[in-house]
Scaffold this active site. Structure first.
Site, PDB file in Angstrom:
ATOM      1  N   CYS A 172     -28.363 -16.600 -19.507  1.00 47.52           N
ATOM      2  CA  CYS A 172     -27.488 -17.216 -21.307  1.00 47.52           C
ATOM      3  C   CYS A 172     -28.249 -16.379 -21.999  1.00 47.52           C
ATOM      4  O   CYS A 172     -27.510 -15.248 -23.478  1.00 47.52           O
ATOM      5  CB  CYS A 172     -27.086 -18.087 -20.772  1.00 47.52           C
TER       6      CYS A 172
HETATM    7  N1  SAJ Z   1     -37.007 -20.417 -24.483  1.00 43.23           N
HETATM    8  C1  SAJ Z   1     -37.878 -20.442 -25.157  1.00 43.23           C
HETATM    9  N2  SAJ Z   1     -38.596 -21.223 -26.302  1.00 43.23           N
HETATM   10  C2  SAJ Z   1     -37.442 -22.182 -26.516  1.00 43.23           C
HETATM   11  C3  SAJ Z   1     -35.808 -23.038 -26.014  1.00 43.23           C
HETATM   12  C4  SAJ Z   1     -36.700 -21.654 -25.071  1.00 43.23           C
HETATM   13  O1  SAJ Z   1     -38.816 -19.635 -24.995  1.00 43.23           O
HETATM   14  O2  SAJ Z   1     -37.966 -22.861 -27.142  1.00 43.23           O
HETATM   15  C5  SAJ Z   1     -36.785 -19.548 -23.066  1.00 43.23           C
HETATM   16  C6  SAJ Z   1     -36.455 -20.442 -22.319  1.00 43.23           C
HETATM   17  O3  SAJ Z   1     -38.049 -20.812 -21.218  1.00 43.23           O
HETATM   18  C7  SAJ Z   1     -35.606 -19.830 -21.610  1.00 43.23           C
HETATM   19  C8  SAJ Z   1     -34.851 -18.796 -22.373  1.00 43.23           C
HETATM   20  O4  SAJ Z   1     -35.591 -19.203 -23.555  1.00 43.23           O
HETATM   21  O5  SAJ Z   1     -36.600 -18.534 -20.760  1.00 43.23           O
HETATM   22  C9  SAJ Z   1     -33.644 -20.186 -22.500  1.00 43.23           C
HETATM   23  O6  SAJ Z   1     -33.631 -21.148 -21.944  1.00 43.23           O
HETATM   24  P1  SAJ Z   1     -32.938 -22.821 -22.407  1.00 43.23           P
HETATM   25  O7  SAJ Z   1     -33.250 -24.064 -22.987  1.00 43.23           O
HETATM   26  O8  SAJ Z   1     -31.687 -21.785 -23.817  1.00 43.23           O
HETATM   27  O9  SAJ Z   1     -32.020 -22.629 -20.948  1.00 43.23           O
HETATM   28  P2  SAJ Z   1     -30.962 -22.068 -20.071  1.00 43.23           P
HETATM   29  O10 SAJ Z   1     -30.479 -20.753 -20.642  1.00 43.23           O
HETATM   30  O11 SAJ Z   1     -30.861 -22.452 -18.632  1.00 43.23           O
HETATM   31  O12 SAJ Z   1     -29.880 -22.843 -20.509  1.00 43.23           O
HETATM   32  C10 SAJ Z   1     -29.171 -22.452 -21.949  1.00 43.23           C
HETATM   33  C11 SAJ Z   1     -28.649 -23.912 -22.371  1.00 43.23           C
HETATM   34  N3  SAJ Z   1     -29.937 -24.705 -23.048  1.00 43.23           N
HETATM   35  C12 SAJ Z   1     -29.680 -25.152 -22.927  1.00 43.23           C
HETATM   36  O13 SAJ Z   1     -28.494 -25.636 -24.455  1.00 43.23           O
HETATM   37  C13 SAJ Z   1     -31.421 -26.578 -23.284  1.00 43.23           C
HETATM   38  C14 SAJ Z   1     -27.517 -23.551 -22.808  1.00 43.23           C
HETATM   39  O14 SAJ Z   1     -27.836 -22.671 -23.830  1.00 43.23           O
HETATM   40  C15 SAJ Z   1     -26.494 -23.060 -22.221  1.00 43.23           C
HETATM   41  O15 SAJ Z   1     -25.215 -24.625 -21.474  1.00 43.23           O
HETATM   42  C16 SAJ Z   1     -26.409 -22.063 -21.509  1.00 43.23           C
HETATM   43  O16 SAJ Z   1     -27.480 -21.674 -21.173  1.00 43.23           O
HETATM   44  C17 SAJ Z   1     -25.197 -21.552 -20.614  1.00 43.23           C
HETATM   45  O17 SAJ Z   1     -24.887 -20.909 -19.692  1.00 43.23           O
HETATM   46  O18 SAJ Z   1     -25.212 -20.271 -21.427  1.00 43.23           O
END
Ligand code: SAJ
Length: 436
Positions: free
Chosen positions: A274
């Protein structure tokens, strides 16, 4: 078959037991289907993969967020899985939950959405609601789904209703589909009304917007917000290192502000299907309008360079201790893209470990969540963690899974490079741990 009047259909979706037909049995579609059935509706799950359909029909879930027992109960309640698109005519509402990846040159790949639209075109009938949930650029529902139902000889609002509602599944998160508010926008007012009535049966609240385009854009804003803020903190982390400041302590301090600040954390890079991808849908659509999305582009540049930055930090740590990368044993901890789940798609951890391997390091991986079979598939040696870890010159925490004995790692490995701040979070003090 004449289509029942719109007010009658609205009432049906709001009050009767109708059938949800979900196209795409992945990490979004299967939870949505389960939510429909758990809400008392009937459900048909369609997927082009016969294997996936057969496995689901046997009660075996491939989606971490849908446990086997939930699937078994849904099967007992009558949910059906099929690879026969013809079965979708039995559904009153069709929800399209198929992948929307990036293709060559990071251009949007709409082939899955177009294939699903073709399936809809072949089965759509009067009275049906058709909703797209896959993340995509603003305008996709009108550009692809509306022409498909019109080619089937049906008219919007007279025969069928078409809307967009973005999926909001965060894999591994305790919040489930049934607890997360949904944004819903129709291609017309009436289509929106019908979609709101349908979702109102499945989720706690529905936020109605005036069009499908607004709903498409809202999703992209949600994920672009994350990508840009992750890019910001990744850049701040690099600056803090240059200034000899602990970025984790800085974030912890800033997060004490009870308003106007949300903590994001630096890391190995940005993975998943995502955050690394969705903002590119907006950047691509913006370019079509001769608009440059500077923040999206800058965040993309910072985030995609984080793996290389971390490889350089690891190389420097080894060099300071007289170890070349070449021939040195390195332990990689965690290869999924985020903690607590087994999904390693677009994982920055893998990019880092591959680059270290390319530079001649002897890399083993400890990841009890992903498991040894998948680790071996990636070509890495598997480390179970039970034996003494002293043979590694360096360990790097890439994914901070719970349940790993981080104290043992810090006790036995001379240098532990922590890209997730897990040692600070767990309050483990050790001279061998070096934070990103
Ligand atoms: N990450 C960081 N630093 C942060 C947060 C995340 O490095 O502070 C990294 C994570 O390790 C990961 C990536 O970014 O590799 C994405 O992290 P994420 O927490 O956004 O996880 P996803 O992609 O599984 O889920 C996201 C959803 N996350 C949250 O809302 C917490 C949301 O944006 C969407 O509902 C989902 O993608 C989607 O399906 O679009």
């Amino acid at each position: 078959m004449t289509s029942p009047g719109a007010s009658e259909r609205l009432r049906d979706f709001a009050e009767s037991r109708w059938t949800a037909g979900v196209i795409g049995m992945g990490y979004v579609g299967l939870p949505l289907l389960m939510t429909a059935v758990e809400s008392g509706l009937s459900g048909i799950g369609f997927d082009v993969s016969t294997t996936r359909v057969e496995t689901l029909a046997q009660g075996v879930s491939h989606v971490d967020d849908v446990p086997g027992e939930a699937l078994e109960k849904a099967l007992a309640d009558g949910v059906e899985f099929t690879d026969d698109p013809g079965r979708l005519t039995e559904a009153d509402a069709l929800f399209i939950c198929v992948p929307s990846p990036l293709g060559r040159n990071r251009q949007p790949d709409l082939s899955y959405i177009e294939a699903a639209a073709a399936t809809v075109e072949s089965v759509v009938r009067p009275g049906q609601l058709v909703v797209l949930e896959s993340t995509t650029y603003p305008g996709t529902t009108e550009d692809i789904l509306v022409p498909a139902v019109e080619r089937a000889g049906l008219a919007i609002d007279e025969d069928v209703y078409v809307a967009f509602s973005p999926e909001r599944v965060s894999p591994g998160d305790e919040l489930k589909t049934a607890q997360i508010p949904k944004v819903v926008g129709g291609v017309t007012q009436l289509s929106g009304d019908v979609a709101v009535a349908a979702y109102g049966r499945m989720v706690p609240s529905v936020h109605r917007v005036s069009s499908a385009r607004v709903a498409e854009m809202a999703k992209l804003l949600e994920n672009t917000y994350r990508s840009v803020n992750i890019g910001l903190i990744n850049e701040m982390a690099q600056l803090a290192h240059e200034l000899g400041i602990d970025i984790w302590e800085v974030i912890e301090a800033a997060a004490t502000k009870p308003f106007g600040f949300q903590a994001f954390y630096p890391g190995p890079g940005v993975g998943g299907h995502c955050i690394p991808l969705d903002p590119q849908f907006l950047a691509w659509r913006a370019r079509e309008a001769n608009f440059t999305t500077r923040f999206i582009d800058t965040a993309e540049q910072v985030n995609t360079k984080m793996p290389a930055y971390n490889v350089d930090r690891i190389t420097a740590l080894l060099n300071e201790r007289g170890h070349p990368v070449f021939g040195t044993r390195i332990l990689g901890i965690g290869i999924s893209y985020k903690a607590g789940i087994a999904d390693d798609r677009e994982s920055a951890s893998l990019e880092i470990l591959r680059e270290l391997t390319k530079r001649g390091a002897l890399v083993s991986v400890l990841d009890p969540v992903v498991g040894g079979e998948r680790i071996a598939e990636h070509g890495f040696a598997v480390e179970e963690g039970e034996t003494d870890l002293g043979s590694y010159a360096l360990a790097v925490v890439l994914t901070d899974h719970p349940g790993i004995d981080y104290e043992k790692v810090a006790r036995e490995v001379p240098v532990v490079y922590d890209t997730r701040g897990v040692y600070r979070r767990l309050g483990i003090i050790s001279g061998s741990v070096i934070p990103l």
